[in-house]
Design an enzyme around this catalytic site. Structure first.
Site, mmCIF file in Angstrom:
data_model
loop_
_atom_site.group_PDB
_atom_site.id
_atom_site.type_symbol
_atom_site.label_atom_id
_atom_site.label_comp_id
_atom_site.label_asym_id
_atom_site.label_seq_id
_atom_site.Cartn_x
_atom_site.Cartn_y
_atom_site.Cartn_z
ATOM 1 N N CYS A 84 0.816 -1.217 0.000
ATOM 2 C CA CYS A 84 0.000 0.000 0.000
ATOM 3 C C CYS A 84 0.849 1.267 0.000
ATOM 4 O O CYS A 84 0.308 2.375 -0.081
ATOM 5 C CB CYS A 84 -0.945 -0.015 1.191
ATOM 6 S SG CYS A 84 -1.901 -1.545 1.282
ATOM 7 N N ILE A 210 -12.901 -0.807 -0.301
ATOM 8 C CA ILE A 210 -12.230 -1.299 -1.518
ATOM 9 C C ILE A 210 -12.489 -0.267 -2.605
ATOM 10 O O ILE A 210 -13.635 0.140 -2.818
ATOM 11 C CB ILE A 210 -12.797 -2.668 -1.922
ATOM 12 C CG1 ILE A 210 -12.640 -3.680 -0.772
ATOM 13 C CG2 ILE A 210 -12.161 -3.169 -3.203
ATOM 14 C CD1 ILE A 210 -11.229 -3.918 -0.323
ATOM 15 N N LYS A 330 -9.938 6.053 4.991
ATOM 16 C CA LYS A 330 -11.202 5.609 5.580
ATOM 17 C C LYS A 330 -12.412 6.081 4.772
ATOM 18 O O LYS A 330 -13.339 5.305 4.518
ATOM 19 C CB LYS A 330 -11.298 6.142 7.022
ATOM 20 C CG LYS A 330 -12.606 5.892 7.716
ATOM 21 C CD LYS A 330 -12.765 4.427 8.058
ATOM 22 C CE LYS A 330 -14.214 4.090 8.398
ATOM 23 N NZ LYS A 330 -15.021 3.849 7.202
ATOM 24 N N HIS A 334 -9.206 3.881 -0.739
ATOM 25 C CA HIS A 334 -7.829 3.384 -0.703
ATOM 26 C C HIS A 334 -7.527 2.466 -1.887
ATOM 27 O O HIS A 334 -7.447 1.247 -1.736
ATOM 28 C CB HIS A 334 -7.611 2.657 0.629
ATOM 29 C CG HIS A 334 -6.236 2.124 0.837
ATOM 30 N ND1 HIS A 334 -5.097 2.685 0.295
ATOM 31 C CD2 HIS A 334 -5.797 1.045 1.566
ATOM 32 C CE1 HIS A 334 -4.040 1.984 0.664
ATOM 33 N NE2 HIS A 334 -4.425 0.993 1.428
#
Lengths: 388, 388
Positions: A84, A210, A330, A334
């Site tokens: 990430c 997601i 959040k 992401h």
């Protein structure tokens, strides 16, 4: 050593882009960044590109040449993969290339497609960022891993699910005005507390969603910006990278993320600042507990003090240190390989004054971004400053 | 700008390592490189690591922290992915980091596990390096893609299957003495010609094998080498990278590989040499036709002259320019993410005089390595010189 300016930023909306390809998403972000910079694609000397799971999600590896073509560039490119933190590393190496004098104009960013996979597929694909032999085979996926970290933190320092729910509510509130955010809506602390349990103590609203999306930055040397009369007031003045063991069981303390501390200390020294001088931050809140640990690792709060920061209002938009004004992972979303570039794009907009939430930090001149890979086995920190 | 020395090299044997993990293989190469250099792992400041298909072959992405741990390092690491040029790019960026003054000691290399997959799985996994939308969906895998390139070359310049068979026979002959080679045995031109057809005009013995293996290099600044009295006579004096469109149909001429030309021109200029000064080369012969095209793109032969080079003896061990004295990808093997580091390890041994085939190039002081990704959509070239 030349300074590095963010000449332009480009983002796709974060969310579900059904029926679009990864190259299509990255092209949108790249062309937006070039337009924002007022730089011609032919002037770009190299693409530094972050992507995590393209071989699984689109059966497309070797994305550097695919993405240079999609962006209309003539130059070569390099793909970085650090889970990430892939785009964070891509940006860091672009900064270093410009500073070294090797390059004057770089495009840096990343892309991820995720929503085209089933929930099972995306969970299994994300688990590729954990230690396959010692974590994944034992059944640990990322919600479980961060739940273990949250339990270790609660055991060591205290804190509660309600503290974490305030982090989620804060970041959702910040996302309301952000046109690029996946969830442009508020949630209450009660809604977060009442959401379904995923891995105790974490519930659904402790987790980022997601997401599909792409980010791109045009980074230039100060000399190039001056020679071409670019409007590029924001400089990247500090960069740092840290690493840790991949698997949680190899860490001395699961309640701490020392890779982020290492990255921050390097970035602060590089910029010649201390953590006290940071006025606004975008940190890697893949789970609410991750924001808490980041706040402490980055030096903003003492160990045990980070967990109450959102509840106390320290990190809300009117607090001393607004954190994740973009909405964070959040609520903004992401797309893992794009996130590190997105954070810098958002921080650039915040410091330039053209972010919907810029009014919350009107006097800010120093911002920080923190991008993490896995359970913070990798971390990249950047310091951005208003240079003129 | 400081110079960069190759202080140590480490390789696993190339071949089928049944029952071993990727981390195990990379640890073997890394520890061998550190021992060869006489450098302590604690002195390594960063790992630059190449891997192509670990997310598919071992369900292990985010390999930088996994591999720093496997190698016993305390530092952070970065994974580079550029298909079969992954390690080449990792080495290149390590060279640039040392030159910039940011680092003094880097470990660079790569690893690939492939033989644990079925033939169908490995073919599909390798195809991830091609353009998924425009090549793979049309049924093109790499033997087919290089067959198209060979046909284009034959149409434009002439040449025959027998010319290519001489490339295969030459590289097998070179591998006989190389203890790291997958196939330490000779083949005849007739055997190559009589091997089964894979994709006309390419037959089985025109192709490199499927291979497990790892490579590692300890790269240091000249100052570090001098201060620590290291025996590191070989310098990396030139580095270059080139890119092209990912898909063959987007190229102006399928019989040329301009990304390699771009990389070579940059590397020659960087080193301050011309192609005439290169005495020995390791080039990316994933297929025999790829060696031919490389010889021309790198400036060693005029267009149309490369195809006969092995047959004429120009590139054999007693020729004017010995090429692939290691055995090349064809006979030494091609663990794709490790190959770029392996080429530099082999060239270092050749120039230092401790390679089994060093006697063929006893007076050589300048060597070149050429690492390519996909159908040469990516290319990395390094120039190595004996510095003392």
């Amino acid at each position: 050593m030349t300074g590095v300016r963010v000449a332009g930023v480009g983002l796709t909306p974060f969310g579900a882009h059904e029926g679009r390809t990864g190259r299509d998403l990255f092209a949108e972000a790249a062309l937006a960044a070039l337009a924002d910079a007022g730089v011609d694609g032919d002037d770009v000397e190299h693409l530094n590109y972050g992507n995590f799971m393209g071989a699984l999600a689109e059966r497309q590896g070797h994305q550097a040449p695919v993405m240079t073509e999609a962006a209309g560039l003539r130059c070569a490119g390099t793909r970085y993969e650090e889970a990430c933190a892939s785009a964070g590393v891509a940006v860091r190496e672009a900064v270093r290339a410009i500073r070294s004098g090797e390059n004057d104009v770089m495009l840096a960013g990343g892309m991820e497609r995720m929503t085209n996979l089933s929930t099972a597929e995306v969970t299994e694909s994300l688990a590729v960022a954990a230690d396959e032999l010692f974590e994944v085979r034992a059944g640990v996926t990322f919600p479980g891993a961060y739940a273990l970290m949250a339990r270790a933190y609660f055991d060591e320092y205290g804190g509660s699910r309600e503290d974490l729910a305030h982090v989620a509510a804060k970041n959702h509130a910040n996302a309301v005005n952000n046109e690029y955010a996946q969830y442009q809506r508020e949630i209450t602390v009660e809604q977060a507390l009442d959401s379904p349990e995923v891995a105790s103590p974490l519930h659904l609203f402790d987790a980022c969603p997601i997401t599909d999306g792409a980010s791109a930055l045009v980074l230039v040397s100060e000399e190039f910006a001056a020679d071409h009369d670019l409007d590029a007031p924001v400089a990247i003045t500090g960069t740092g990278q840290g690493g840790d063991r991949a698997a949680l069981q190899d860490r001395a303390d699961m309640a701490r993320t020392p890779a982020a501390t290492d990255a921050a200390e390097e970035a602060y020294a590089d910029a010649g600042i201390t953590s006290d001088e940071v006025a606004v931050a975008e940190v890697h809140d893949c789970f609410t507990i991750a924001e808490v640990m980041a706040l402490e690792s980055l030096g903003f709060f003492e160990p045990g003090e980070g967990v109450g920061a959102a509840r106390r209002g320290d990190t809300t938009r009117d607090g001393d240190l607004p954190v994740n004004l973009s909405g964070g992972l959040k609520a903004k979303g992401h797309p893992v390989g794009a996130t590190g570039g997105s954070q810098i794009a958002e921080m650039t907009r915040l410091l330039r004054g053209d972010h919907p939430n810029s009014d919350a930090v009107a006097d800010a001149t120093v911002g920080l971004t923190h991008n993490a890979g896995g359970t913070v086995a990798s971390a990249v920190v950047h310091v951005l400053e208003v240079a003129e």
